[in-house]
Motif scaffolding. Structure first.
Motif, PDB file in Angstrom:
ATOM      1  N   LYS A   1       0.866  -1.257   0.060  1.00 28.43           N
ATOM      2  CA  LYS A   1       0.056  -0.052   0.121  1.00 28.43           C
ATOM      3  C   LYS A   1       0.790   1.223  -0.026  1.00 28.43           C
ATOM      4  CE  LYS A   1      -4.459  -1.384   1.419  1.00 28.43           C
ATOM      5  NZ  LYS A   1      -5.280  -1.056   0.269  1.00 28.43           N
TER       6      LYS A   1
ATOM      7  N   SER B   1      -8.401  24.326   0.818  1.00 30.98           N
ATOM      8  CA  SER B   1      -7.864  23.373   0.365  1.00 30.98           C
ATOM      9  C   SER B   1      -7.260  22.334   1.297  1.00 30.98           C
ATOM     10  CB  SER B   1      -6.596  24.052  -0.505  1.00 30.98           C
ATOM     11  OG  SER B   1      -5.651  24.657   0.094  1.00 30.98           O
ATOM     12  N   SER B   2      -7.015  22.598   2.454  1.00 29.51           N
ATOM     13  CA  SER B   2      -6.379  21.837   3.551  1.00 29.51           C
ATOM     14  C   SER B   2      -7.390  20.914   4.222  1.00 29.51           C
ATOM     15  CB  SER B   2      -5.303  22.641   4.106  1.00 29.51           C
ATOM     16  OG  SER B   2      -6.377  23.533   5.052  1.00 29.51           O
ATOM     17  N   ALA B   3      -8.532  20.898   3.825  1.00 27.97           N
ATOM     18  CA  ALA B   3      -9.625  20.407   4.574  1.00 27.97           C
ATOM     19  C   ALA B   3      -9.554  18.811   4.121  1.00 27.97           C
ATOM     20  CB  ALA B   3     -10.932  20.803   4.528  1.00 27.97           C
ATOM     21  N   LEU B   4     -10.003  18.011   5.117  1.00 25.04           N
ATOM     22  CA  LEU B   4      -9.962  16.444   4.996  1.00 25.04           C
ATOM     23  C   LEU B   4     -11.577  16.474   4.461  1.00 25.04           C
ATOM     24  CD1 LEU B   4      -8.734  14.536   8.143  1.00 25.04           C
ATOM     25  CD2 LEU B   4      -8.113  14.399   5.694  1.00 25.04           C
ATOM     26  N   THR B   5     -11.588  15.545   3.279  1.00 15.73           N
ATOM     27  CA  THR B   5     -12.944  15.526   2.449  1.00 15.73           C
ATOM     28  C   THR B   5     -12.927  14.070   2.417  1.00 15.73           C
ATOM     29  OG1 THR B   5     -12.184  15.934   0.621  1.00 15.73           O
ATOM     30  CG2 THR B   5     -13.176  17.785   1.749  1.00 15.73           C
ATOM     31  N   ALA B   6     -14.250  13.565   2.091  1.00 19.56           N
ATOM     32  CA  ALA B   6     -14.487  12.222   1.962  1.00 19.56           C
ATOM     33  C   ALA B   6     -15.552  11.898   0.602  1.00 19.56           C
ATOM     34  CB  ALA B   6     -15.177  11.521   3.047  1.00 19.56           C
ATOM     35  N   VAL B   7     -15.016  11.297  -0.320  1.00 22.45           N
ATOM     36  CA  VAL B   7     -15.826  11.089  -1.647  1.00 22.45           C
ATOM     37  C   VAL B   7     -16.011   9.435  -1.484  1.00 22.45           C
ATOM     38  CG1 VAL B   7     -14.943  13.116  -2.728  1.00 22.45           C
ATOM     39  CG2 VAL B   7     -13.811  11.077  -2.838  1.00 22.45           C
ATOM     40  N   VAL B   8     -17.131   9.308  -2.145  1.00 17.36           N
ATOM     41  CA  VAL B   8     -17.614   7.847  -2.419  1.00 17.36           C
ATOM     42  C   VAL B   8     -16.866   7.304  -3.546  1.00 17.36           C
ATOM     43  CG1 VAL B   8     -19.509   5.862  -2.529  1.00 17.36           C
ATOM     44  CG2 VAL B   8     -19.850   8.002  -0.958  1.00 17.36           C
ATOM     45  N   ARG B   9     -16.076   6.295  -3.496  1.00 14.71           N
ATOM     46  CA  ARG B   9     -15.732   5.880  -4.669  1.00 14.71           C
ATOM     47  C   ARG B   9     -16.312   4.830  -5.249  1.00 14.71           C
ATOM     48  NH1 ARG B   9     -10.214   2.056  -4.791  1.00 14.71           N
ATOM     49  NH2 ARG B   9      -9.207   4.069  -4.306  1.00 14.71           N
ATOM     50  N   ALA B  10     -17.347   3.855  -4.676  1.00 14.38           N
ATOM     51  CA  ALA B  10     -18.033   2.930  -5.251  1.00 14.38           C
ATOM     52  C   ALA B  10     -19.094   2.386  -4.131  1.00 14.38           C
ATOM     53  CB  ALA B  10     -17.251   1.946  -5.732  1.00 14.38           C
ATOM     54  N   GLN B  11     -20.026   1.873  -4.659  1.00 18.55           N
ATOM     55  CA  GLN B  11     -20.940   1.381  -3.801  1.00 18.55           C
ATOM     56  C   GLN B  11     -21.413  -0.113  -4.416  1.00 18.55           C
ATOM     57  OE1 GLN B  11     -24.074   3.692  -1.624  1.00 18.55           O
ATOM     58  NE2 GLN B  11     -23.319   5.291  -3.205  1.00 18.55           N
ATOM     59  N   ARG B  12     -21.728  -1.031  -3.723  1.00 17.21           N
ATOM     60  CA  ARG B  12     -22.358  -2.339  -4.445  1.00 17.21           C
ATOM     61  C   ARG B  12     -23.469  -2.668  -3.412  1.00 17.21           C
ATOM     62  NH1 ARG B  12     -17.367  -1.769  -4.608  1.00 17.21           N
ATOM     63  NH2 ARG B  12     -17.040  -3.097  -2.612  1.00 17.21           N
TER      64      ARG B  12
END
Lengths: 434, 205
Positions: free
Chosen positions: A312, A411-422
């Motif tokens: 990783k 720009s320095s904020a932590l963000t989360a995005v959904v990459r995939a859903q099943r």
């Protein structure tokens, strides 16, 4: 804030910047040629550092092999090698329940332990399969590819003369600890030295903890059992980053008690499981990792089922075992990370530039004191430049009269995005009665 | 309508906002404690885990009703009755489900970014188990026309999974709720279609 106030504030800031700049110029005036040389040297050094990061460290490649372990009373060796031209920095294993992992060390491609001062090319794991199954194990070798660093091995062997002991292997001067391993002599008739910890020490040596299993009189096995700690050491302009252990929390399961009478537990064993992954910061390369029990004892001498690098890249340690002690032990998992060192640019002895600090010993990349010349540091110069830029930006903002009021997301904020859903229904779970 | 998020983390409304936030925070702590979040220089694992769990909670904020109706449309006596009555406006069947149970999994992969750069990926699985008892429904022309009784118990668990050198799986949150089916399933005018209607099937496009 109204426009007049902003203009006044901008003027004050500009004045302050000019004053600071004037002061700085005055301070550096007597050493103007030296300061120019220092600035040039700093530029070269910074450029060299950036190049060194790529050239020196290279990239980490984790090779893995999967083996089947036949049941046998003797250790079986399993080896995974680096490719030609790569430098081995560490290795590890992912084992299975019932396996006794007795070796995990740097080696040659044929599994022979690397001698002191020699270059390792592979990682070897020794396993005794005390079960009746044929489990699969994975052996990993982490290798540096494309870098200029080289690795060697340093080891320390000790006779097991106590029921528990610790020993360490240190790297020779001029090298840095990259990882480590161990080997315990397998002698079931006279007791077995099981390694219960394999970790970096604060003094940058590699330490192992050993307990004697299966015999109550250690004196009887003196001379019959030895353990060896291995340190993999890396040469070149690299440095070990700060080492921060991360706790590994073991989760207790339901105790399994057996007793002769109801209500009186004669013997209880509690299962414990847990895992931890540790990695390195950007700009660093994972070289190794290990684990150490800081309080209590492992739930079994061979309960560390996974102690290996993965690509990783992180170092993973997984524990799965049982213990008669109901409280979980405390463990730490540590990753070793390498960073490139910015080699100071040497000034010519006859150059007359007077840059004494650039001829000193090798320094950490974070230590920029070698840039200090003539009483003014590059940091102060940088501060002045930044202040000027800030003043210009403020002035431009005032000129625009607040026209550019668009707010950009931080720009320095932590963000989360959904990459995939099943989603899926578990078809075998459908039940109905009508 | 009750959502998967409600079952795992508690109702957001009505009630205080505290309990759900606390449960999400607790799940984030478990996520970080499970070692599923890497050590990064940009942010501590706890912050990365909290960001990921907040997103996961948002993703799971959809009605249980959707999962339930999807199950009926997948495999059930209701589906069988719908197939038998579709295209026959005069036909209807009363279906009694003494028990009906199913499982459903929802996998979510969340990337946590810092300065637009992905620093961690968290994969979680929401596993739902539904047990319905005493459901009585009238199916007419391929649609559920009436629901007269029924109770369902929904169990939900959220686990983090990782495909590293060994599969990791660690529970993050769980919840269980018993609800009346009538309160959760909305029947539109004309009924809830379980199979494609003949008119729809012949419609071009």
């Amino acid at each position: 804030m109204n426009r007049a106030v902003r203009v006044r504030l901008g003027a004050m800031l500009c004045a302050a910047v000019l004053l600071l700049a004037a002061t700085g110029t005055g301070t550096a005036a007597t050493a103007a040629p030296a300061a120019r040389n220092a600035t040039a040297a700093a530029g070269i050094a910074a450029g060299s550092s950036a190049a060194l990061r790529v050239d020196q460290l290279g990239r980490l490649v984790v090779h893995t092999s999967i083996f089947e372990v036949e049941p046998t009373g003797q250790p079986q060796l399993f080896t995974t090698a680096c490719d030609a031209g790569e430098q081995l920095v560490s290795g590890g294993y992912a084992s299975a329940d019932g396996m006794r992992l007795v070796f995990s060390y740097p080696s040659a491609a044929d599994g022979t332990p690397t001698a002191d001062g020699a270059q390792p090319t592979a990682w070897t794991v020794g396993i005794v399969n005390a079960a009746k199954t044929v489990p699969r194990v994975q052996v990993s070798a982490a290798c540096l590819a494309g870098g200029t660093a080289t690795t060697t091995v340093s080891s320390n062997t000790k006779i097991v003369d106590q029921s528990s002991l610790s020993l360490s292997a240190a790297c020779p001067g001029g090298t840095q600890l990259a990882s480590g391993g161990y080997a315990s002599q397998w002698n079931p008739r006279s007791g077995i030295a099981a390694v219960t910890g394999s970790y970096p020490n604060p003094d940058d040596s590699w330490g192992i903890d050993v307990v004697l299993v299966g015999i109550s009189t250690p004196a009887a096995v003196i001379g019959a059992n030895t353990v060896t700690a291995f340190a993999v050491c890396v040469d070149g302009s690299v440095q070990l980053a700060d080492v921060t252990p991360t706790p590994l929390t073991l989760t207790p399961g339901t105790p399994n008690c057996t007793g002769l009478s109801a209500g009186i537990a004669v013997n209880c064993v509690t299962p414990f499981t847990g895992n931890q992954l540790v990695g390195c910061a950007d700009g660093q390369i994972l070289s190794g990792g290990g684990y150490q029990v800081t309080d209590g004892a492992l739930p079994g001498p061979y309960s560390v089922l996974v102690n290996a690098p993965v690509d990783k890249p992180v170092w993973i340690v997984q524990v799965n075992g049982t213990s008669s002690v109901p409280t979980a032990p405390s463990l730490n998992v540590t990753a070793l990370c390498l960073v490139a060192v910015a080699t100071p640019v040497s000034s010519s002895p006859a150059g007359g530039g007077g840059l004494p600090t650039t001829t000193g010993p090798r320094r950490d990349v974070a230590d920029n004191s070698f840039l200090v010349v003539g009483g003014i540091s590059a940091g102060v110069l940088l501060l002045i430049v930044l202040a000027l830029l800030a003043a210009l930006a403020l002035r431009r903002s005032i000129r625009n009269g607040g026209r550019e009021r668009r707010q950009r997301p931080p720009s320095s904020a932590l963000t989360a995005v959904v990459r995939a859903q099943r989603s899926a229904y578990r078809l075998h779970d459908f039940r109905e009665t009508t | 309508m009750t959502t998967i998020r409600d079952i795992l983390f508690g109702d957001v409304l009505p009630g205080n906002v505290g309990p759900p936030a606390e449960k999400i925070e607790a799940a984030a702590e478990r996520l970080a404690g499970a070692g599923a979040v890497p050590q990064r220089g940009e942010a501590p694992p706890a912050a990365i885990a909290r960001t990921a769990m907040s997103k996961v909670a948002d993703v799971l904020d959809f009605p249980v009703n959707d999962v339930l109706v999807g199950a009926w449309r997948t495999r059930s006596a209701l589906l069988q009755a719908a197939r038998e009555t579709v295209g026959k406006p005069d036909a209807h069947k009363e279906v009694t489900l003494k028990t009906y149970s199913f499982g459903w999994d929802h996998d979510v992969d969340v990337d946590v970014t810092f300065n637009h750069k992905t620093i961690a990926t968290v994969s979680v699985v929401a596993a739902i188990g539904v047990d319905i008892t005493g459901l009585v429904a009238v199916v007419r022309n391929g649609r559920i026309a009436e629901l007269t009784s029924g109770e369902m118990t929904i169990s939900a668990s959220l686990t983090v999974s990782s495909n590293t050198v060994v599969p990791l799986s660690r529970p993050l949150a769980e919840g269980k709720r018993t609800l009346p089916v009538l309160a959760e399933v909305t029947l539109p005018n004309g009924g809830l279609p379980l199979v494609q209607q003949p008119a729809e099937a012949s419609r071009p496009g």
